[in-house]
Enzyme design. Structure first.
Site, PDB file in Angstrom:
ATOM      1  N   LYS A   1       1.123  -1.102   0.093  1.00  9.26           N
ATOM      2  CA  LYS A   1      -0.109   0.048   0.051  1.00  9.26           C
ATOM      3  C   LYS A   1       0.884   1.271   0.158  1.00  9.26           C
ATOM      4  O   LYS A   1       1.830   1.295   0.506  1.00  9.26           O
ATOM      5  CB  LYS A   1      -0.764  -0.014   1.263  1.00  9.26           C
ATOM      6  CG  LYS A   1      -2.041   0.910   0.952  1.00  9.26           C
ATOM      7  CD  LYS A   1      -3.123   0.197   0.426  1.00  9.26           C
ATOM      8  CE  LYS A   1      -4.328   0.706   0.385  1.00  9.26           C
ATOM      9  NZ  LYS A   1      -5.635  -0.116   0.001  1.00  9.26           N
TER      10      LYS A   1
HETATM   11  N1  GLU Z   1      -7.321   0.093  -3.253  1.00  7.20           N
HETATM   12  C1  GLU Z   1      -8.119  -1.029  -3.428  1.00  7.20           C
HETATM   13  C2  GLU Z   1      -7.782  -1.877  -2.369  1.00  7.20           C
HETATM   14  O1  GLU Z   1      -7.719  -1.666  -1.277  1.00  7.20           O
HETATM   15  C3  GLU Z   1      -7.422  -1.790  -4.788  1.00  7.20           C
HETATM   16  C4  GLU Z   1      -6.214  -2.121  -4.849  1.00  7.20           C
HETATM   17  C5  GLU Z   1      -5.526  -2.554  -6.311  1.00  7.20           C
HETATM   18  O2  GLU Z   1      -6.403  -2.511  -7.189  1.00  7.20           O
HETATM   19  O3  GLU Z   1      -4.405  -2.778  -6.340  1.00  7.20           O
HETATM   20  O4  GLU Z   1      -8.286  -3.035  -2.315  1.00  7.20           O
END
Ligand code: GLU
Length: 450
Positions: free
Chosen positions: A142
């Site tokens: 993240k």
């Molecule tokens: N931000 C989204 C999540 O928390 C998508 C992450 C992504 O597509 O890599 O799952």
């Protein structure tokens, strides 16, 4: 050509940055001690708490437990941005890679005032479990920049995104780590990230997912998280012999995830009786017109100002009686203070970490079923996977194919979680963590991590 084909840094400065982040990783990302659930847990402690429960149930050996409870690599960067008034403002940015046993690191980038080291760590860990649970070939990561995007102009946002991308450019890559949108970021942010990365490494559409379709994004990606939430909620309702059609639904959050979940739930025949944005919400027990509310929010200050219902606060919204409650905003909104006041039989976690560990226990004691975030909101990363595949193969899918494959994966994962929870007589969260941790531990074992 991308520098990522071999996954090796190709410049001395890149090598240096990698070495540096590796050196600091162990102390910075070490696992918090195993603790009992309590009210003051930080997001990373809460995410790690659920992991430790799974590790206990699975009898994971200590070495494996320490590898999986801690983060692999953490990059903290300074993001100076020239503001429109000419002054430079320095923001803090992070990219945290939690575990890469099952594939390249994958996860969104959040622009939010609360996006600090601990929060980004927690979200990175949740990505590892989520990706394993829906069986996409990724590890978890993240990113975050501590800022309030609503207070930044378009130009400031673009400069911030480009600078952040070039700072974390050393540790991301098509086969290494692939960012995507999250809170406060969107397809435009991804377009800037792709462009900034491309300026250094050459045209690389697969470096991010959630891009505009015109730049190689996948059809269906924008609504994918909301669509996954609804697929999952319908499946669980079916298992519980509960009618989804006409079920009353309350949704906290009217951003990308909340809006699409509301819209698709309505289209599937459910009665969405309340929605809210950061400021306030609206409640009408006869049901709301989601499209109308969506158009209204384009100019209005808050959705709660719409005249088709009663204005409610975000706290009160969580206590409205309904069949399905969907927290789709931020973490930690259902706590020991209000868990007893939740009047529903089913909570579907569209946000990441909306229920604290203590509140999770209270809900379980009250017989409220909780569909965990690592399952319920996995539709977004699932379609991100399809986007990445399309970019690598340079072959575009039709929207019907995207939605068909999404439904297949979400249904399969939901089915697996539900049967495991019935078989082991555990909650859906415990079952989801058990499946995910088992998969990641197996991959780590096979690769010889410990
Ligand atoms: N931000 C989204 C999540 O928390 C998508 C992450 C992504 O597509 O890599 O799952």
């Amino acid at each position: 050509m991308s520098a990522e084909k071999t996954s090796k840094p190709n410049e001395p400065e890149e090598q240096e940055a990698l070495e540096e982040s590796r050196d600091t990783a162990t102390e910075m990302g070490s696992a918090p001690p195993v603790v009992e659930a309590h009210d003051e847990m930080t997001p990373f402690e809460a995410a790690t708490y659920f992991f430790h429960l799974a590790a206990d149930r699975l009898g994971l050996r200590d070495e494996m437990r320490s590898v999986l409870a801690s983060t692999y690599r953490e990059m903290a960067v300074q993001v100076p941005v020239k503001m429109d008034d000419g002054f430079i403002k320095v923001h803090r940015g992070y990219r945290i890679q939690h575990n890469g046993a099952r594939g390249p690191y994958k996860g969104g980038v959040r622009f939010h005032p609360s996006a600090d080291l601990d929060e980004v760590r927690a979200l990175a860990a949740l990505m590892t479990w989520k990706n394993a649970l829906v069986d996409v070939p990724f590890g978890g990561a993240k990113g975050g920049v501590q800022c309030d995007p609503r207070k930044l102009s378009e130009g400031e946002l673009e400069r911030l995104t480009r600078r952040f991308t070039s700072m974390i450019g050393y540790i991301i890559g098509v086969q290494r780590d692939i960012p995507a949108p999250d809170m406060g970021t969107n397809a435009q942010t991804m377009a800037w990230m792709m462009d900034a990365y491309g300026q250094k490494y050459g045209y690389t559409p697969g470096i991010v997912t959630g891009k505009p379709v015109e730049l190689g994004g996948s059809p269906g990606r924008e609504e994918a998280t909301g669509r996954g939430v609804v697929i999952c909620a319908r499946e669980i309702a079916k298992k519980r012999n509960m009618q989804f059609r006409d079920a009353s639904v309350v949704i906290q959050g009217f951003g990308n995830v909340g809006y699409w979940a509301a819209r698709l739930a309505s289209e599937a025949g459910a009665k969405v009786v309340a929605v809210s944005d950061v400021t306030s919400g609206i409640y009408n027990k006869e049901g709301l017109d989601i499209q109308d509310l969506h158009s209204f929010t384009a100019d209005a200050e808050t959705v709660g100002d719409h005249e088709d219902g009663d204005k409610v606060s975000n706290d009160d919204l969580l206590e409205i009686e309904c069949d399905i409650l969907i927290p789709a905003a931020i973490e930690g909104v259902i706590t020991s203070d209000n868990a007893d006041k939740v009047r529903t039989q089913l909570v579907v976690e569209a946000a990441n970490g909306p229920i604290t560990p203590v509140a999770d226990k209270i809900l379980a004691e009250n017989g409220v079923m909780v569909v965990p975030d690592i399952l319920a909101n996995a539709g977004g990363v699932t379609v991100s996977y399809f986007e990445w595949v399309q970019n690598i193969q340079e072959f575009r899918w039709e929207i019907d194919n995207v939605n068909f494959e999404l439904k297949k994966r979400m249904t399969k994962a939901t089915e697996a979680v539900f049967s495991r929870s019935e078989h082991d007589e555990t909650s859906l969260r415990d079952a989801g963590f058990d499946i995910a941790v088992e998969r990641v531990a197996r991959a780590a074992e096979l690769r010889g991590y410990v």
